[in-house]
Write an enzyme that holds these catalytic residues in place. Sequence first.
Site, PDB file in Angstrom:
ATOM      1  N   ARG A 173      53.274  79.745  64.016  1.00  0.00           N
ATOM      2  CA  ARG A 173      52.180  78.911  64.911  1.00  0.00           C
ATOM      3  C   ARG A 173      52.654  77.986  66.059  1.00  0.00           C
ATOM      4  O   ARG A 173      52.319  78.276  67.178  1.00  0.00           O
ATOM      5  CB  ARG A 173      50.904  78.686  63.873  1.00  0.00           C
ATOM      6  CG  ARG A 173      49.917  77.607  64.166  1.00  0.00           C
ATOM      7  CD  ARG A 173      49.093  76.853  63.212  1.00  0.00           C
ATOM      8  NE  ARG A 173      47.646  76.695  64.136  1.00  0.00           N
ATOM      9  CZ  ARG A 173      46.601  77.505  63.525  1.00  0.00           C
ATOM     10  NH1 ARG A 173      47.225  78.470  62.121  1.00  0.00           N
ATOM     11  NH2 ARG A 173      45.771  77.520  63.690  1.00  0.00           N
ATOM     12  N   LEU A 198      54.955  70.523  61.269  1.00  0.00           N
ATOM     13  CA  LEU A 198      54.022  70.495  61.265  1.00  0.00           C
ATOM     14  C   LEU A 198      53.159  71.593  62.140  1.00  0.00           C
ATOM     15  O   LEU A 198      53.754  72.507  61.904  1.00  0.00           O
ATOM     16  CB  LEU A 198      53.938  69.705  63.530  1.00  0.00           C
ATOM     17  CG  LEU A 198      52.549  69.062  63.914  1.00  0.00           C
ATOM     18  CD1 LEU A 198      52.023  67.633  63.174  1.00  0.00           C
ATOM     19  CD2 LEU A 198      53.088  69.610  65.142  1.00  0.00           C
ATOM     20  N   HIS A 199      51.565  72.045  61.605  1.00  0.00           N
ATOM     21  CA  HIS A 199      51.063  73.063  61.523  1.00  0.00           C
ATOM     22  C   HIS A 199      49.896  73.056  61.543  1.00  0.00           C
ATOM     23  O   HIS A 199      49.183  74.512  61.649  1.00  0.00           O
ATOM     24  CB  HIS A 199      51.877  73.846  60.612  1.00  0.00           C
ATOM     25  CG  HIS A 199      50.718  74.095  59.239  1.00  0.00           C
ATOM     26  ND1 HIS A 199      51.786  72.843  58.292  1.00  0.00           N
ATOM     27  CD2 HIS A 199      49.944  74.273  58.552  1.00  0.00           C
ATOM     28  CE1 HIS A 199      51.223  73.259  57.688  1.00  0.00           C
ATOM     29  NE2 HIS A 199      50.467  73.688  57.521  1.00  0.00           N
ATOM     30  N   ARG A 200      49.652  71.578  61.159  1.00  0.00           N
ATOM     31  CA  ARG A 200      47.755  72.306  60.934  1.00  0.00           C
ATOM     32  C   ARG A 200      47.263  72.378  62.207  1.00  0.00           C
ATOM     33  O   ARG A 200      47.481  72.049  63.516  1.00  0.00           O
ATOM     34  CB  ARG A 200      47.114  71.013  60.191  1.00  0.00           C
ATOM     35  CG  ARG A 200      45.969  71.437  59.590  1.00  0.00           C
ATOM     36  CD  ARG A 200      46.202  70.323  58.679  1.00  0.00           C
ATOM     37  NE  ARG A 200      47.384  70.479  57.757  1.00  0.00           N
ATOM     38  CZ  ARG A 200      46.969  71.148  56.792  1.00  0.00           C
ATOM     39  NH1 ARG A 200      45.866  72.445  56.809  1.00  0.00           N
ATOM     40  NH2 ARG A 200      47.600  71.964  55.202  1.00  0.00           N
ATOM     41  N   ASP A 210      52.068  66.900  58.199  1.00  0.00           N
ATOM     42  CA  ASP A 210      50.199  67.318  58.412  1.00  0.00           C
ATOM     43  C   ASP A 210      50.312  68.214  57.424  1.00  0.00           C
ATOM     44  O   ASP A 210      49.392  68.429  56.839  1.00  0.00           O
ATOM     45  CB  ASP A 210      50.512  67.331  59.897  1.00  0.00           C
ATOM     46  CG  ASP A 210      50.350  68.768  59.725  1.00  0.00           C
ATOM     47  OD1 ASP A 210      51.459  69.495  60.119  1.00  0.00           O
ATOM     48  OD2 ASP A 210      50.231  69.307  61.452  1.00  0.00           O
TER      49      ASP A 210
END
Length: 353
Positions: free
Chosen positions: A232, A199-201, A272
């Site tokens: 992030r 997950l990083h979006r 994502d």
Amino acid sequence: MTIIGARPQFIKSAPVSKQLKKHFEEILVHTGQHYDKNMSKFFFDELQLKKPDYNLNVGSGSHAEQTANIMIKLEKVIKKNFPDLIIVYGDTNSTLAGSLVGAKLNIPIAHIEAGLRSYNKCMPEELNRICTDHYSKILFCPGKVAVNNLKKEGITKNVFLVGDVMKDAVLQNMERINSKTIRKRCNLKTDEEYYFFTLHRQENTDNLERLSKIFNMLRLAKLKIIFPIHPRTRKIITNSSIKVPENIFITEPVSYIESLSLQKNARIVITDSGGVQKEACFLGVPCITLRDETEWIETIKRGYNTIVGTDFKKFKKALEKYSEKDKYFNSNKLYGNGKAAEKIVRILRKKIL
Ligand code: UD1
Ligand code: UDP
């Protein structure tokens, strides 16, 4: 001149650079967008990429700062070398900066992974790819949907359907997949089933309400979830009061081969990421995508991938659908045959030499 800067671009460039070096001299520019060892250097080592001729060391910043810093430094490098062609990949700020600076200096731009659209202009990547496609002279598309997207925007000249270079990378590294050590590091017992999660979006991480919804949703999962965390996301979670569910095992970003190994042996991949959605399908493992739309339409149409956003009901349904043992896929014909890089270089030789 190849311009790369973010983790997936190191991976995408590997099969292309291998082919390029047979016929061209490649000047490699690393913008420095990603810089942690496990987001950058380790990929150069593992994939035996050429050492960058230039590292612009731009680091992190707001979109404007990062894009502008790349542009300022890159302009000097391009003016010094005046390459015959600039190659950019995907849709990051490095892609946008590279294509814009190059095009303004009248250097032809080749865009690999052209024509992808989410039709969501709140996504920074959507803005980057629209601009890049419109600045590019040669456009390499991974699938038919991408070719049609370009057509809708009036781009039809020098558009080539070549397949996906990430498929090349997966097929070229299949024999290196070995999950023993990485399973151990993730505290997985032999044969223990698990889900692989990334997950990083921006749309998921920078909206705390949405981020906590995602973690609450993941509490529904009955198996352990292996989560190599993007820096992030790590920073945002550390600075918030969000509680990560106990069934999630967090680890630092893993190497490319470790990522493929973890995906290949996962029951389901939950993500994502753009790249991971495809890789799961190439590896025959179903994918659940935590976004409200995807650019990788073909994966959805074939039933390999399901979009759930942050909808609990859809997520639960997708988990149930993909939990049956036989729900593994044959993706032989998805996004080409693993020879995209060869096709790209063959076309470039005709156009440039
Ligand atoms: C970028 C791309 C995204 C791509 C992703 C791949 C843009 C607009 N986004 O997102 O399309 O999917 O890369 O991973 O270009 N950070 C570190 N160390 C690093 C790199 C980043 O700590 O080596 C942290 C910094 O706090 C930084 C944040 O991660 O501010 C975001 O990095 P950035 O490169 O701006 O965007 P990504 O989320 O990585
Ligand atoms: N990846 C990796 N280590 C990780 C997570 C992902 O090597 O810890 C790889 C993954 O296998 C894929 C690529 O990184 O090849 C996807 O990059 P990312 O998700 O950062 O970006 P996106 O594809 O969304 O642009």
